[in-house]
Design an enzyme around this catalytic site. Structure first.
Site, mmCIF file in Angstrom:
data_model
loop_
_atom_site.group_PDB
_atom_site.id
_atom_site.type_symbol
_atom_site.label_atom_id
_atom_site.label_comp_id
_atom_site.label_asym_id
_atom_site.label_seq_id
_atom_site.Cartn_x
_atom_site.Cartn_y
_atom_site.Cartn_z
ATOM 1 N N TYR A 142 107.300 -3.082 -68.111
ATOM 2 C CA TYR A 142 105.965 -2.735 -68.588
ATOM 3 C C TYR A 142 105.135 -3.984 -68.908
ATOM 4 C CZ TYR A 142 106.200 2.358 -69.144
ATOM 5 O OH TYR A 142 106.246 3.716 -68.940
ATOM 6 N N LYS A 192 121.011 -0.348 -64.846
ATOM 7 C CA LYS A 192 121.469 -0.370 -63.452
ATOM 8 C C LYS A 192 122.141 -1.719 -63.208
ATOM 9 C CE LYS A 192 120.310 1.920 -60.149
ATOM 10 N NZ LYS A 192 121.183 2.776 -59.308
ATOM 11 N N ASP A 225 120.908 6.213 -63.239
ATOM 12 C CA ASP A 225 120.768 7.370 -62.339
ATOM 13 C C ASP A 225 121.862 8.404 -62.626
ATOM 14 O OD1 ASP A 225 122.683 5.572 -61.398
ATOM 15 O OD2 ASP A 225 122.227 5.905 -59.283
ATOM 16 N N ASP A 249 111.419 5.764 -70.375
ATOM 17 C CA ASP A 249 110.247 6.600 -70.113
ATOM 18 C C ASP A 249 110.670 7.826 -69.301
ATOM 19 O OD1 ASP A 249 107.490 7.249 -70.059
ATOM 20 O OD2 ASP A 249 107.345 6.394 -68.037
ATOM 21 N N ASP A 253 111.461 11.934 -70.739
ATOM 22 C CA ASP A 253 110.736 13.114 -70.250
ATOM 23 C C ASP A 253 111.717 14.181 -69.772
ATOM 24 O OD1 ASP A 253 108.185 12.171 -70.748
ATOM 25 O OD2 ASP A 253 107.429 12.722 -68.760
HETATM 26 C C1 IPM Z 1 104.991 7.589 -72.834
HETATM 27 C C2 IPM Z 1 103.869 7.583 -71.848
HETATM 28 C C3 IPM Z 1 103.294 6.180 -71.814
HETATM 29 C C4 IPM Z 1 104.344 5.264 -71.228
HETATM 30 C C5 IPM Z 1 101.955 6.047 -71.081
HETATM 31 C C6 IPM Z 1 100.915 7.004 -71.630
HETATM 32 C C7 IPM Z 1 101.445 4.646 -71.123
HETATM 33 O O1 IPM Z 1 104.304 8.042 -70.616
HETATM 34 O O2 IPM Z 1 104.748 7.272 -74.013
HETATM 35 O O3 IPM Z 1 106.111 7.926 -72.445
HETATM 36 O O4 IPM Z 1 104.491 5.156 -70.012
HETATM 37 O O5 IPM Z 1 105.042 4.630 -72.034
HETATM 38 MG MG MG Z 2 106.288 8.769 -70.606
#
Ligand code: IPM
Ligand code: MG
Length: 368
Positions: A142, A192, A225, A249, A253
């Site tokens: 990032y 990884k 993975d 990230d 999710d």
């Molecule tokens: C998260 C989001 C952020 C990220 C975005 C909004 C920059 O997806 O907080 O997971 O990628 O970190």
């Molecule tokens: Mg995210």
């Protein structure tokens, strides 16, 4: 002594609506638990861009550095999609994380009993699920340099760099081990190492921190993975997962969706202790700004409410009050109160954002 301070940054989309419910709950604590906070509010994301031409004004950044905790709603929306990269709403959030040095991002994935049927996985795979992903938040791909889009010969090349120093890995590993000691005492580290040198270093350093300081905690390593696959196969094998910024990230999710409802999950981003002993901290729901339903009073405020519960626990040393708030949310769900995102059952009429907030307040009152 003055009250602890909170800076509220509602942001964009449903951010202001869900934050309004959190404000009610903050006031409830002042009125009923002798826990008053000094609350101030400011702009972030598209809202800040509209007002100042930047997604985070320097004055707001300075305030965020001074308060005991920042609560953020959500940033972004289609209105801002075509803005220059440097002023996109997300840059405001990334600047807060980076300048406050919030290196440990705690993302719990917890399945509420009342909602186990909402998961796309079988109920027995997710019922009772309680895992914590610790995502490194201020380094890795990032932020690594070089980055950019460059000319190379007669075409362009897009470059981002995965980069981790030993100390960056050490400090987030410590956060994960500390948390594990207060939970199921197990950490699984994901990278990884089979293809990336940064992964090799990650694995070595996590193992070293473990052996030297946290040998009592059970540690395992997994390629990220394979970790994603195991998360979907049998998530209850995990307690704490520690991983880098990008894998975190993605994995968070996926873990969030296991619980059936992205609208339920909070997060805490923590940095080093300040002079008063509290960690630098920002709390925010995992969900986004949901522009499709913004302003309609349909949004689920629970993720944002639970983010405040995390603030009570990690910034204000009020674990019992955090439990109280989490139990109030559980009770409301068990009673069948549902915002529109949680509808699945026949014959249930959804409540509005503010009705959900009121139901949580009523459950808090009942807890006294
Ligand atoms: C998260 C989001 C952020 C990220 C975005 C909004 C920059 O997806 O907080 O997971 O990628 O970190
Ligand atoms: Mg995210």
């Amino acid at each position: 002594m003055s009250n602890p301070s909170i800076l509220i940054l509602p942001g964009d989309g449903i951010g202001p609506e869900v934050m309004a419910e959190v404000r009610k709950i903050i006031s409830w604590y002042g009125d009923n638990r002798d826990l008053a906070f000094d609350v101030s509010e400011d702009l972030v994301g598209g809202a800040a861009y509209d007002a100042h031409g930047t997604p985070l004004h320097d004055d707001t950044m300075a305030k965020a550095q001074e308060v005991d905790a920042v609560l953020l709603g959500a940033v972004g929306g289609p209105k801002y999609d075509n803005l220059d990269f440097s002023v996109k709403p997300e840059r405001g959030l990334l600047r807060l994380r980076k300048e406050m040095d919030l290196f440990a991002n705690l993302r719990p994935a917890q399945c509420f009993d009342a909602l186990a049927d909402f998961s796309s996985l079988k109920k027995d795979v997710v019922a009772g699920l309680d895992i914590m992903i610790v995502r490194e938040l201020t380094s890795g791909i990032y932020f690594g340099e070089p980055r950019g889009i460059f000319e190379e010969g007669n075409e362009r090349v897009g470059i981002n760099t995965q980069r981790y120093t030993e100390s960056e890995i050490e400090r987030v590993a410590r956060s994960a081990f500390e948390l594990a000691r207060r939970r199921g005492n197990k950490v699984c580290s994901m990278e990884k190492a089979n293809v990336m040198e940064s992964g090799i270093l990650w694995r070595e350093v996590v193992q070293k921190v473990h052996d030297e300081e946290y040998a009592d905690v059970e540690l395992s390593h997994m390629y990220a993975d394979a970790g994603a696959m195991q998360l979907c196969r049998w998530p209850k094998q995990f307690d704490v997962i520690v991983t880098d910024n990008l894998f975190g990230d993605l994995l968070s999710d996926a873990a969030a969706m296991l619980t059936g409802s992205l609208g339920m999950l909070p997060s805490a981003s923590l940095g080093a202790p300040m002079a008063n002993g509290r960690p630098k901290a920002l709390y925010e729901p995992v969900h986004g700004s949901a522009p499709d339903i913004a302003g309609e009073g349909k949004a689920n405020p629970i993720a944002c409410v639970l983010s405040f519960a995390m603030a009570l626990r990690y910034s204000f040393d009020q674990g019992a009050e955090a439990d109280r708030l989490e139990q109030a949310v559980e009770k409301v769900l068990a009673d069948g109160v549902r915002t529109a995102d949680l509808l699945g059952e026949e014959g249930v009429t959804p409540v509005s954002t503010s009705e959900m907030g009121d139901a949580i307040i009523a459950a808090l009152n009942a807890s006294l």
